[in-house]
Design a protein around this motif. Structure first.
Motif, PDB file in Angstrom:
ATOM      1  N   GLN A   1       4.254  -8.831  13.320  1.00 43.89           N
ATOM      2  CA  GLN A   1       5.042  -8.018  12.508  1.00 43.89           C
ATOM      3  C   GLN A   1       4.364  -7.599  11.293  1.00 43.89           C
ATOM      4  O   GLN A   1       4.286  -6.364  10.703  1.00 43.89           O
ATOM      5  N   ALA A   2       3.947  -8.302  10.427  1.00 40.55           N
ATOM      6  CA  ALA A   2       3.034  -8.068   9.178  1.00 40.55           C
ATOM      7  C   ALA A   2       1.793  -7.086   9.546  1.00 40.55           C
ATOM      8  O   ALA A   2       1.495  -6.295   8.768  1.00 40.55           O
ATOM      9  N   TYR A   3       1.092  -7.348  10.365  1.00 42.90           N
ATOM     10  CA  TYR A   3      -0.002  -6.508  10.797  1.00 42.90           C
ATOM     11  C   TYR A   3       0.782  -5.209  10.995  1.00 42.90           C
ATOM     12  O   TYR A   3      -0.020  -4.103  10.776  1.00 42.90           O
TER      13      TYR A   3
ATOM     14  N   ARG B   1       1.245   0.430   9.669  1.00 49.69           N
ATOM     15  CA  ARG B   1       2.176   1.700   9.735  1.00 49.69           C
ATOM     16  C   ARG B   1       1.659   2.433   8.151  1.00 49.69           C
ATOM     17  O   ARG B   1       1.747   3.441   7.963  1.00 49.69           O
ATOM     18  N   ARG B   2       1.685   1.394   7.192  1.00 42.33           N
ATOM     19  CA  ARG B   2       1.236   1.856   5.799  1.00 42.33           C
ATOM     20  C   ARG B   2       0.253   2.736   5.773  1.00 42.33           C
ATOM     21  O   ARG B   2      -0.193   3.739   5.045  1.00 42.33           O
TER      22      ARG B   2
ATOM     23  N   ILE C   1      -3.184   7.728   5.875  1.00 39.18           N
ATOM     24  CA  ILE C   1      -3.928   8.934   6.470  1.00 39.18           C
ATOM     25  C   ILE C   1      -3.395  10.099   6.582  1.00 39.18           C
ATOM     26  O   ILE C   1      -3.950  11.316   6.187  1.00 39.18           O
ATOM     27  N   ARG C   2      -2.084  10.230   6.723  1.00 38.15           N
ATOM     28  CA  ARG C   2      -0.994  11.381   6.586  1.00 38.15           C
ATOM     29  C   ARG C   2      -1.214  12.001   5.314  1.00 38.15           C
ATOM     30  O   ARG C   2      -1.394  13.028   5.267  1.00 38.15           O
TER      31      ARG C   2
ATOM     32  N   THR D   1      -9.869   2.869   3.324  1.00 31.28           N
ATOM     33  CA  THR D   1     -10.856   2.030   3.850  1.00 31.28           C
ATOM     34  C   THR D   1     -10.559   0.663   3.651  1.00 31.28           C
ATOM     35  O   THR D   1     -10.889  -0.008   4.664  1.00 31.28           O
ATOM     36  N   ARG D   2     -10.241   0.386   2.426  1.00 37.19           N
ATOM     37  CA  ARG D   2     -10.063  -0.963   2.092  1.00 37.19           C
ATOM     38  C   ARG D   2      -9.038  -1.509   2.668  1.00 37.19           C
ATOM     39  O   ARG D   2      -9.254  -2.784   2.980  1.00 37.19           O
ATOM     40  N   ALA D   3      -7.899  -0.944   2.906  1.00 31.69           N
ATOM     41  CA  ALA D   3      -6.758  -1.479   3.939  1.00 31.69           C
ATOM     42  C   ALA D   3      -7.107  -1.749   5.000  1.00 31.69           C
ATOM     43  O   ALA D   3      -6.673  -3.047   5.630  1.00 31.69           O
TER      44      ALA D   3
END
Length: 93
Positions: free
Chosen positions: A9-11, A16-17, A22-23, A46-48
Motif C-alpha cells: 500500500q505504501a508503494y 500515485r504521488r 508527472i501529470r 526522478t529521485r522519487a
C-alpha cells in the motif's frame, strides 16, 4: 509472496504521488512554464522513482534473495545474479 507485499500500500501511494508529479510536468509543458522550473520537477520525480526502486531492491534482497540463499542450490546463485543485474540497471540509469 513478494518481499514488498507488507509495504504494498505504501508503494502504491508513492507511485500515485509520482504519477501526479508527472501529470504536473505535463501541465507545466502545456502552459509553457520556465525550463528550469520544469527541470527541477523532473529531477524531483526522478529521485522519487529512484527511492521506490531502491526500496523494492532492498525488499527483494532481504526477502527473495535471502530465502534462495538459505535454501541453497542453483536458485541461490540465480537470485544473486538477478539482483546484481538489477543493481547494474539502477546504477546506469
Amino acid at each position: 509472496m513478494h518481499g514488498y507485499s507488507g509495504d504494498k500500500q505504501a508503494y502504491l501511494t508513492r507511485l500515485r504521488r509520482i504519477e501526479g508529479q508527472i501529470r504536473g510536468l505535463q501541465r507545466m509543458v502545456e502552459d509553457d512554464a520556465y525550463c528550469i522550473d520544469i527541470l527541477t520537477q523532473v529531477s524531483a520525480a526522478t529521485r522519487a522513482l529512484q527511492a521506490v526502486a531502491l526500496g523494492l531492491l532492498e525488499e527483494h534482497i532481504s526477502h527473495c534473495v535471502t530465502d534462495a540463499i538459505n535454501s541453497g542450490g542453483p536458485e541461490a546463485e540465480a537470485k544473486v545474479k538477478e539482483a546484481s543485474a538489477a543493481i547494474a540497471r539502477l546504477v546506469r540509469s
